[in-house]
Each structure stands twice: as C-alpha cells, then as structure tokens.
Scaffold this motif. Structure first.
Motif, short mmCIF file in Angstrom:
data_model
loop_
_atom_site.label_atom_id
_atom_site.label_comp_id
_atom_site.label_asym_id
_atom_site.label_seq_id
_atom_site.Cartn_x
_atom_site.Cartn_y
_atom_site.Cartn_z
N ILE A 1 0.84 -1.20 0.00
CA ILE A 1 0.00 0.00 0.00
C ILE A 1 0.87 1.25 0.00
CG2 ILE A 1 -1.52 1.37 1.50
CD1 ILE A 1 -3.04 -1.20 2.12
N GLY A 2 1.92 1.25 0.82
CA GLY A 2 2.84 2.40 0.84
C GLY A 2 3.53 2.58 -0.50
N ASN A 3 3.91 1.47 -1.13
CA ASN A 3 4.60 1.54 -2.42
C ASN A 3 3.68 1.93 -3.57
OD1 ASN A 3 7.18 0.86 -1.47
ND2 ASN A 3 6.79 -1.34 -1.64
N SER A 4 2.37 1.76 -3.37
CA SER A 4 1.41 2.05 -4.44
C SER A 4 1.33 3.54 -4.76
CB SER A 4 0.02 1.56 -4.05
OG SER A 4 -0.57 2.41 -3.07
N ARG A 5 1.64 4.39 -3.77
CA ARG A 5 1.48 5.84 -3.88
C ARG A 5 0.05 6.25 -4.21
NH1 ARG A 5 6.35 8.37 -3.30
NH2 ARG A 5 7.79 6.82 -2.52
N ASP A 6 -0.87 5.34 -3.91
CA ASP A 6 -2.29 5.61 -4.16
C ASP A 6 -2.90 6.18 -2.88
OD1 ASP A 6 -4.96 5.63 -4.74
OD2 ASP A 6 -5.06 3.54 -5.42
N VAL A 7 -3.13 7.48 -2.86
CA VAL A 7 -3.64 8.15 -1.67
C VAL A 7 -5.01 7.59 -1.26
CG1 VAL A 7 -4.32 10.38 -0.70
CG2 VAL A 7 -2.35 10.23 -2.21
N ALA A 8 -5.72 7.03 -2.20
CA ALA A 8 -7.03 6.45 -1.89
C ALA A 8 -6.91 5.27 -0.93
CB ALA A 8 -7.73 6.01 -3.17
N LEU A 9 -5.72 4.69 -0.83
CA LEU A 9 -5.51 3.57 0.07
C LEU A 9 -5.06 3.99 1.47
CD1 LEU A 9 -3.75 1.05 -2.36
CD2 LEU A 9 -6.05 0.87 -1.41
N ALA A 10 -4.90 5.30 1.66
CA ALA A 10 -4.44 5.79 2.96
C ALA A 10 -5.41 5.41 4.08
CB ALA A 10 -4.26 7.31 2.92
N ASP A 11 -6.70 5.34 3.77
CA ASP A 11 -7.68 4.99 4.80
C ASP A 11 -7.43 3.59 5.36
OD1 ASP A 11 -8.94 7.40 4.66
OD2 ASP A 11 -10.60 6.70 3.39
N GLU A 12 -6.90 2.70 4.52
CA GLU A 12 -6.62 1.34 5.00
C GLU A 12 -5.46 1.36 6.00
OE1 GLU A 12 -8.85 -0.77 4.29
OE2 GLU A 12 -9.73 0.69 2.91
N ALA A 13 -4.46 2.17 5.73
CA ALA A 13 -3.35 2.30 6.68
C ALA A 13 -3.83 2.98 7.96
CB ALA A 13 -2.21 3.10 6.04
N LEU A 14 -4.66 3.98 7.83
CA LEU A 14 -5.19 4.68 9.00
C LEU A 14 -5.95 3.73 9.92
CD1 LEU A 14 -6.52 7.98 7.39
CD2 LEU A 14 -4.75 7.81 9.15
#
Length: 375
Positions: free
Chosen positions: A304-317
């Motif tokens: 997810i971090g390597n994807s640079r897809d900000v839309a996936l930030a919620d999953e990390a949060l």
C-alpha cells in the motif's frame, strides 16, 4: 525396474524423473558451510541446525542406496510479471496460487514410493522440501536440470517452474548422468532482482530476497528493502520468470496447482481488512496460510505504501491501532508514503504517547519528520 518405476511416476503426474547416487554431491558440505558462515540463511536457524544431515544424504539415512528426484511442472499459462504494474493489487507468487504443493506432491510421492517398495522389495522414504535434503544439488547430479545463477533448478524441457520431490530407497537403481550448466553469459535473473539478493552468480543472500522477507522473515522488514518489494505480498517470481529457458516451458497440468483466479491480483484494499479468522478462511489449504495474518498484513501495508495511491491511505489509517506491532509499524510506514509529514504528525497525536513498542515509535518519528518518504 527403473523403467517400470518411471512409467508409474509419469502416470501419477510427475513430468521428469532422474536418479542420483547418495554420494553424488561431494562439494555440498563445503558450499553449505560457506553459505551459512556468510549468514545468508538469515533467521532460518534450522538450516544451520540440520547442516550435517543436509549436506550428506547418508547422514540423514545411512541405508540409502539410490535417490530418485522427481519434478512436477507448475508453469503459468501467462507471464505473471505483468501483474506487477497493477499497484493497487497484491502479487502472490505463482507457486502459492492454489493448493499447498507439499500436500499435492507428498501424496503422489507416497504412491510412487509404495510401488517401488513392493516391486523392488526395498525400504523407502519420501521428502518434499520439509526435511534436511539438498534437492537442488541432487537434482543437478541426477540430470534433472542444473542450478542456475539464481540458484533455482533449470530444466531444458520445463524451464525453472518445477516442484521437486525426493524418494530415498535401499534399492540399487542405475544412476543418470548429471546435467551441465547451460546459463552461459546470461545475467537476466541476477539483474532483474529488485532487492539485489544475489551477491554473485550462483549465490543467494536470503536476507535480501523478497520471497524470504515476505514469507519466512518474522520481524520487521528492513526499511531500505521495502521500496523494492513493490506490490509483492507473498513471494516473488522475477528471477524465475525472466529465464530464457522458459521459452520451452509448458503450462502445468496438475489441476490442483493451476492458478485460482481468486488468488491472482488481489485488491490491497480487501486484503488490508482481513482479521485472523478472515485470513484463515480466505487462504485455507494454500501455502499463504503459513505466514499468519499479521505478517501477511505487514506485507500488504508495504505494498500500500509503495502504491502511492492516496485512496488507500484509509486502510493504513484503520490499522494504526491494530493489536500487532508488526502491523502498526507498517501502517505508519505506509501512511508516511501516502501523506505529508504534517498529516502523519496529526495522526500520531495520542497514539505516539501510548505506543509501547520501540519499532513502532521509530516509524512514527521518521514519518513525522519526512525522513521515511521515498522520492
């Protein structure tokens, strides 16, 4: 007897069968010792603990007279590396996209060994990558293939997509001629490695290998290696897939090992939401289950971090408060690659003060200062 056995083994689904003498790998002890002394086995302490038995088949079973090496082709129908471009999806190694190969092959080996035992009145033992057996040097000595510069066995018939199994027997069977090296000046497998895991041709440093890091390694993956992992969440096929000998490879024919579509290019968003029961249910019967949920989600968060897809930030949060420090640390790392330092600092408020794990705290510190972000 040998011809009858080979026919039986082929009928059971094995694609290539060769025989070696138990004394066929005299250089193995010295090479294994050098590899272990260099620390290239990483945290796989069982490699060192079983070194004596691993280096000489007769130390494992003194009565063995012949060693039968059997290969089962699991070649993919298409080039799997195309999936690496889909950075919102997780890449799972080809070998793990169906039933656990240990279960599939062991059943076939037992049936083949039973046939040999009854026809030759001999004792037998079967091994599938779970005992201290050096299958790859033995396969080379038996003529099944040769160990390529990536240390994987390469076959002129099947490329490097082969599962290996071994039958040790007290029967005296005629040995096959060894295979010679056909790599020539090719370096494709060495040059393609995203984490530079090959210090030299024919040498693998497991500590830098993505397959080791995402499957065997139980702790935090070193920060400098995480970007190279990309979206590989369980294993890696880069060095195998680029081998020129795969032009002769065929798609595997064992139905239980053919890729399941629900195990290819999995959405990272879905995988990040797996709890332990969900993980067990999703990957039951596959090799993926061996990592456990926490290590698997650790890998997903790196992707997810390597994807640079900000839309996936919620999953990390959502995973910042996970029960596992392994997961929490990589949630912070992923967040630091998707959001600016000031946003990371905002999410650290309250969490950093109560965080008891030093590794997670360090990830927060680096994320808030921007030192973790990769250009």
């Amino acid at each position: 007897m040998k011809r009858a056995f080979v026919e039986r083994a082929r009928a059971l689904g094995f694609d290539t069968i060769r025989i070696a003498r138990p004394d066929a790998i005299p250089l193995a002890p010295e090479r294994l010792k050098a590899w272990l002394d260099a620390g290239h086995h990483g945290s796989m302490e069982w490699m060192a603990e079983t070194a004596e038995r691993r280096a000489d088949p007769r130390a494992l079973w003194s009565e063995v007279r012949s060693i039968i090496l059997l290969g089962l082709n699991y070649g993919p129908a298409e080039n799997p590396l195309a999936e690496l471009a889909r950075t919102d999806r997780g890449y799972i190694s080809v070998y793990a996209r169906n039933r656990d190969y240990h279960d599939v092959i062991k059943g076939k080996l037992k049936e083949a060994a039973g046939f040999l035992a009854s026809k030759a009145s001999s004792d037998v033992k079967v091994f599938v990558d779970t005992a201290p057996v050096m299958e790859k040097p033995l396969a080379e000595a038996a003529g099944l293939g040769w160990q390529g510069k990536h240390t994987v066995v390469v076959s002129r018939e099947f490329g490097d997509w082969l599962f290996l199994g071994a039958i040790f027997t007290t029967a005296e069977l005629p040995a096959d001629a060894p295979e010679r090296d056909h790599c020539g000046t090719c370096r494709r497998c060495l040059d393609v490695c995203p984490t530079n895991a090959f210090p030299a041709p024919y040498q693998l440093d497991a500590r830098r290998c993505i397959s080791y890091l995402t499957i065997e390694h139980k702790g935090h993956i070193p920060a400098e290696l995480r970007p190279g992992i990309g979206n590989r969440i369980f294993g890696c096929d880069d060095c195998l897939a680029v081998c020129p000998w795969n032009k002769f490879a065929q798609a595997g024919r064992e139905a239980r090992l053919v890729q399941r579509e629900d195990l290819a290019a999995l959405p990272l968003k879905e995988l990040a939401r797996l709890d332990d029961p969900g993980f067990r249910a999703r990957f039951a019967g596959t090799p993926i289950k061996r990592t456990g949920r926490d290590r698997f989600v650790r890998n997903v968060l790196i992707a997810i971090g390597n994807s640079r897809d900000v839309a996936l930030a919620d999953e990390a949060l959502r995973l910042l408060d996970d029960a596992s420090p392994l997961v929490r640390a990589m949630a912070v790392w992923a967040l630091a690659h998707l959001l600016p330092p000031e946003a990371v600092a905002m999410h650290a408020e309250g969490r950093l003060e109560r965080e008891g794990d030093p590794d997670v705290r360090e990830e927060w510190r680096r994320g808030m200062t921007g030192s973790e972000a990769v250009a």
